[in-house]
Design a protein around this motif. Structure first.
Motif, mmCIF file in Angstrom:
data_model
loop_
_atom_site.group_PDB
_atom_site.id
_atom_site.type_symbol
_atom_site.label_atom_id
_atom_site.label_comp_id
_atom_site.label_asym_id
_atom_site.label_seq_id
_atom_site.Cartn_x
_atom_site.Cartn_y
_atom_site.Cartn_z
ATOM 1 N N GLN A 177 106.911 4.062 -1.746
ATOM 2 C CA GLN A 177 106.707 2.648 -2.067
ATOM 3 C C GLN A 177 107.003 1.757 -0.854
ATOM 4 N N ARG A 217 104.101 2.103 1.635
ATOM 5 C CA ARG A 217 102.905 1.379 1.210
ATOM 6 C C ARG A 217 103.089 -0.127 1.372
ATOM 7 N N TYR A 218 104.278 -0.599 0.993
ATOM 8 C CA TYR A 218 104.543 -2.027 1.107
ATOM 9 C C TYR A 218 104.575 -2.452 2.581
ATOM 10 N N ALA A 270 103.015 -0.983 5.110
ATOM 11 C CA ALA A 270 101.653 -0.975 5.636
ATOM 12 C C ALA A 270 100.883 -2.197 5.159
ATOM 13 N N ARG A 271 101.108 -2.598 3.906
ATOM 14 C CA ARG A 271 100.408 -3.768 3.370
ATOM 15 C C ARG A 271 100.844 -5.044 4.102
ATOM 16 N N MET A 272 102.140 -5.162 4.404
ATOM 17 C CA MET A 272 102.633 -6.338 5.115
ATOM 18 C C MET A 272 102.079 -6.402 6.541
ATOM 19 N N ARG A 278 99.220 -5.133 7.451
ATOM 20 C CA ARG A 278 97.798 -5.434 7.334
ATOM 21 C C ARG A 278 97.557 -6.916 7.101
ATOM 22 N N LYS A 279 98.512 -7.590 6.467
ATOM 23 C CA LYS A 279 98.382 -9.027 6.201
ATOM 24 C C LYS A 279 98.508 -9.850 7.478
ATOM 25 N N ARG A 280 99.131 -9.288 8.527
ATOM 26 C CA ARG A 280 99.298 -9.993 9.799
ATOM 27 C C ARG A 280 98.637 -9.179 10.917
ATOM 28 N N THR A 327 100.365 -7.313 14.190
ATOM 29 C CA THR A 327 100.329 -5.845 14.219
ATOM 30 C C THR A 327 99.639 -5.338 15.477
ATOM 31 N N GLN A 383 113.865 -1.341 3.903
ATOM 32 C CA GLN A 383 112.481 -1.777 3.882
ATOM 33 C C GLN A 383 112.007 -2.212 5.267
ATOM 34 N N GLU A 414 109.139 -0.498 7.745
ATOM 35 C CA GLU A 414 108.036 -1.216 8.373
ATOM 36 C C GLU A 414 108.029 -0.961 9.883
#
Length: 813
Positions: A6, A9-10, A12-14, A16-18, A22, A327, A331
């Motif tokens: 989890q 995934r979270y 990677a999603r964060m 991808r949002k920036r 990144t 977390q 990241e």
């Protein structure tokens, strides 16, 4: 595992949002990780990868030093080596090999043209000591190393492939080497090349005059042996020193009373001169990774600050501090993984580039690959980098004041005070590390520039040099060798475009290869002569000084009338003349004796003083003595021709004239003067090029880091700046305020970096030439450069800050 999945995934999603954040972070990490992986691949492939020998830790190389004279290196005679071999109890096995291949070459005939080959005359146990096996056939053994034994040879893989097209039926074939038949008994594997550059190995006793084997004055060997289990180097040295002392008593004519044994691990002996530069490059890439990590840490810290409300909400809903830290570290690990993969792709390209630009004389450089150890190193570096740049932001972001964090406006008005000190500390560290890297790179660059401008004592342009060693029974007498070179010089100087030609024992700029000689001034005793500075020994034909454009400070050049029957003469170098006689003019007419312990050597009259020449290394000015070829029994090794324009164009002419005189002779190792100079500059050029590339990259990353911190500070202080402008602050006041903030941490970093550089650059003092490790001009220039770059990085966001609209800023608040 479910929680970890989890978090991944979270994370990677964060990221991808920036995408902009990144991308910058991944590229920055890839540069640091890729450079580290590439340099480590070179260090591992050259220095750390095991040698192709069995149990290499116990393998040692041994020779002697003379504690009573200036000669640091004394070779062994075959007879003395036999003494060591018979009496030593510290070694399981001992073998011997020449210290250099020079003078032990063969000319192979029978093909379209004669080919010069480099050989190593080794004792029968040589391959057994090293614990190596052949790729084909067998290696030499003790039965081969006997006087009058059949002549056999073991070929190198390179010779087997290039000359014999990897013929699998080569075993048993007879080669004609300098008029003698040698039977091929083996071929070594491609990874075995010891000594370096050898084409074939032949047994010592079977290929030498039996009288030379008993002559204790014929010193040309060094020993290689395998220590017995539990025996230390110090114990082996003590034992062999006892043997040396006993031999000196039994044979006082060898003057070995002051000799002491030197034993080194074989790996250190092979790679010792390449180690400092390679370790320096690896350290520099490590510093670059630290700078990259500090940059990413600042980016993550700024991003974490922007997510304070998110973390506060999670904490308010029950998340513990360690869960937030976990977390953020997850990241960071995702970010590092992407950077690591891209870094490995970059490293694969960089390794190929490094092999192309690396000096050819770096051992095993062509065998360097992005190997499994390099991949493991990259994985460790990636994990370490993720912890380096992820832990600080994670700890800072997890320290939350829920009331303040949930009150969105207070944070914007006051600015982000909680992370400001951490960001500034990271910038100070980044600037300091950049200062250290820039100082080291600049010192190495200036050292290289000093080296490239050094006075060689000769003119390398338009000179063609080559190996030309006369071999065969026809040239067993000095008179035959003298006549060959006399005719060759005469024929070549008659050719259009040839200004001069001459033979020489060892050509200039030939690296550490050379011939040293003792001497005694007229009237000096043998004991006094032992304290004289050892001189570099050169035997030359007439016209040599003209060929190499070596200036004569006083006196005359050797001439044809300096024959074997004429009065013995000698030419010495300027430094030698000045130290011994006060000036060049005062040296003319003085007399000295070479090899003062020899009753056969005559007193020689000094007829000229020549300028100092860099025969061995660019960093080393030795005393030189020159003897005319007609008055020496030494066989010359090299030949040189000076052209009016293009020296390389003379090569076909030289080959033709050598073949016309004797088709069984061959030339080898052809190089122009510029190529010889380039070979001497290749290692310092390589170090200077890579270090300055790394330093430039570090400077760019530092500038980006400073810009990012100042730009983030301006964005966080938009409301404050708007209020200041509304209250009457001018653009120059805002500009000064923002730049002062960025430059304060920069100047602190420069001060810390200068202090660290002053301490750390002392470690590279032995890599520098004609410059101090703490050169003040270098430090001042680097400080100004770094300050200027930082000022430019601060100016862009500072100028943007002056354009803040007070109404927009206050409405935003």
């Amino acid at each position: 595992m479910n929680t970890l999945w989890q978090d991944l995934r979270y994370g990677a999603r964060m990221l991808r949002k920036r995408p902009g954040f990144t991308f910058v972070a991944v590229v920055t990490l890839a540069l640091g990780i890729g450079a580290n992986a590439a340099i480590f691949s070179v260090v591992y492939g050259v220095l750390l990868r095991p040698l192709p020998f069995a149990d290499q830790q116990s393998l040692m190389v041994a020779w002697k030093k003379d504690t009573t004279a200036a000669t640091p290196f004394v070779e062994l005679s075959p007879a003395e080596f036999r003494d060591w071999q018979a009496t030593s109890q510290s070694f399981d096995q001992l073998a011997a090999m020449p210290t250099t291949a020079y003078g032990y070459g063969y000319v192979m005939t029978g093909g379209e043209e004669a080919v010069q080959l480099e050989s190593s005359k080794v004792t029968g146990g040589f391959f057994a000591v090293l614990g190596v096996r052949p790729a084909l056939g067998r290696v030499l053994d003790e039965s081969d190393d006997q006087v009058n034994a059949p002549k056999v040879a073991v070929l190198s893989d390179r010779l087997w492939r290039t000359t014999f097209n990897a013929d699998p039926q080569i075993i048993g074939r007879t080669l004609t080497l300098t008029g003698q038949g040698f039977t091929v008994v083996g071929v070594m594997p491609p990874q075995f090349e010891f000594p370096r550059g050898v084409d074939l190995w032949v047994p010592l006793a079977a290929t030498m005059n039996p009288r030379a084997l008993q002559n204790r004055g014929a010193i040309f060997l060094q020993a290689v042996g395998r220590l017995k289990p539990g025996v230390t180097r110090q114990q082996a040295e003590a034992e062999l020193n006892t043997v040396i002392a006993r031999v000196a008593e039994q044979h006082p004519e060898t003057a070995a009373a002051g000799h002491r044994v030197v034993i080194k691990p074989l790996a250190e002996h092979l790679f010792g001169d390449a180690r400092p530069a390679l370790w320096l490059l690896l350290a520099a890439t490590g510093l670059l990774l630290l700078i990259a990590s500090a940059n990413i840490a600042n980016l993550l810290l700024a991003r974490a600050t922007a997510r304070r409300r998110e973390f506060a909400l999670r904490a308010a809903l029950g998340a513990r501090r360690w869960q937030i830290i976990r977390q953020l570290l997850t990241e960071s690990l995702v970010l590092a993984a992407f950077g690591g993969v891209l870094g490995l792709l970059l490293a694969h390209w960089l390794v190929d580039l490094l092999i192309q630009v690396a000096p050819a004389d770096v051992p095993r450089i062509n065998e360097v690959r992005l190997s499994l150890p390099a991949l493991a190193f990259s994985a460790v570096v990636t994990l370490a980098a993720s912890l380096l740049f992820g832990l600080v932001p994670a700890l800072a972001a997890s320290r939350l004041n829920l009331n303040e964090a949930l009150n969105e406006g207070s944070a914007k008005l006051s600015g982000d005070r909680s992370g400001k000190r951490v960001r500034q500390t990271l910038i100070v560290a980044e600037v300091a590390i950049t200062m250290v890297l820039l100082a080291g790179a600049t010192l190495i660059l200036r050292s290289f520039m000093n080296l490239s401008r050094v006075d060689l004592g000769l003119e390398p342009r338009n000179v063609l040099t080559m190996q030309l060693r006369l071999t065969g029974a026809r040239y067993g007498k000095p008179e035959a060798r003298r006549e060959f070179f006399r005719q060759l010089v005469e024929r070549l100087e008659a050719q259009p475009g040839v200004e001069a030609a001459a033979g020489v024992l060892i050509r200039p700029l030939e690296g550490t290869v050379g011939w040293e000689v003792d001497y005694a001034l007229e009237g000096q005793s043998l004991d006094e002569a032992r304290r004289n500075t050892v001189a570099n020994y050169e035997v030359v034909t007439p016209h040599y000084f003209r060929t190499m454009s070596i200036a004569l400070k006083a006196g005359r050049e050797f001439a044809e009338h300096d024959s074997a029957d004429a009065a013995p003469v000698v030419i010495i170098s300027e430094t030698m003349a000045r130290q011994l006689f006060g000036s060049a003019a005062s040296a003319i007419g003085k007399r000295l004796k070479l090899e003062p312990a020899s009753a056969e050597e005559p007193l020689r009259t000094i007829v000229a003083v020549a300028g100092d020449v860099r025969y061995r290394e660019l960093t080393d000015v030795r005393w030189d003595v020159y003897v005319p070829h007609a008055q020496s029994t030494v066989n010359l090794n090299h030949f040189a021709v000076r052209a009016a324009t293009d020296a390389a164009a003379l090569l076909p002419i030289v080959r033709r004239e050598v073949a016309a005189l004797d088709a069984s002779q061959a030339i080898a190792a052809v190089a122009t003067g510029e190529q010889l100079l380039g070979a001497n500059l290749s290692r310092p050029r390589f170090s200077a090029l890579l270090l300055n590339c790394l330093a430039a990259l570090a400077l760019l990353l530092a500038a980006v880091g400073i810009y990012g911190v100042v730009a983030y500070s301006v964005a966080q202080r938009t409301a404050e700046l708007g209020v200041r402008i509304a209250l009457g602050a001018q653009a120059k006041d805002i500009l000064r305020l923002v730049i002062r903030e960025g430059m304060t941490v920069t100047l602190l970093g420069v001060a810390v970096g200068a202090l660290a550089a002053a301490l750390l650059t002392r470690l590279i003092n032995n890599l520098l030439f004609a410059i101090s490790a703490t050169d003040p001009l270098t430090f001042v220039a680097i400080a100004l450069l770094l300050t200027g770059v930082a000022l430019a990085a601060c100016f862009v966001p500072a100028r943007r800050a002056t354009k803040v609209d007070p109404m927009v800023a206050l409405r935003y608040e």
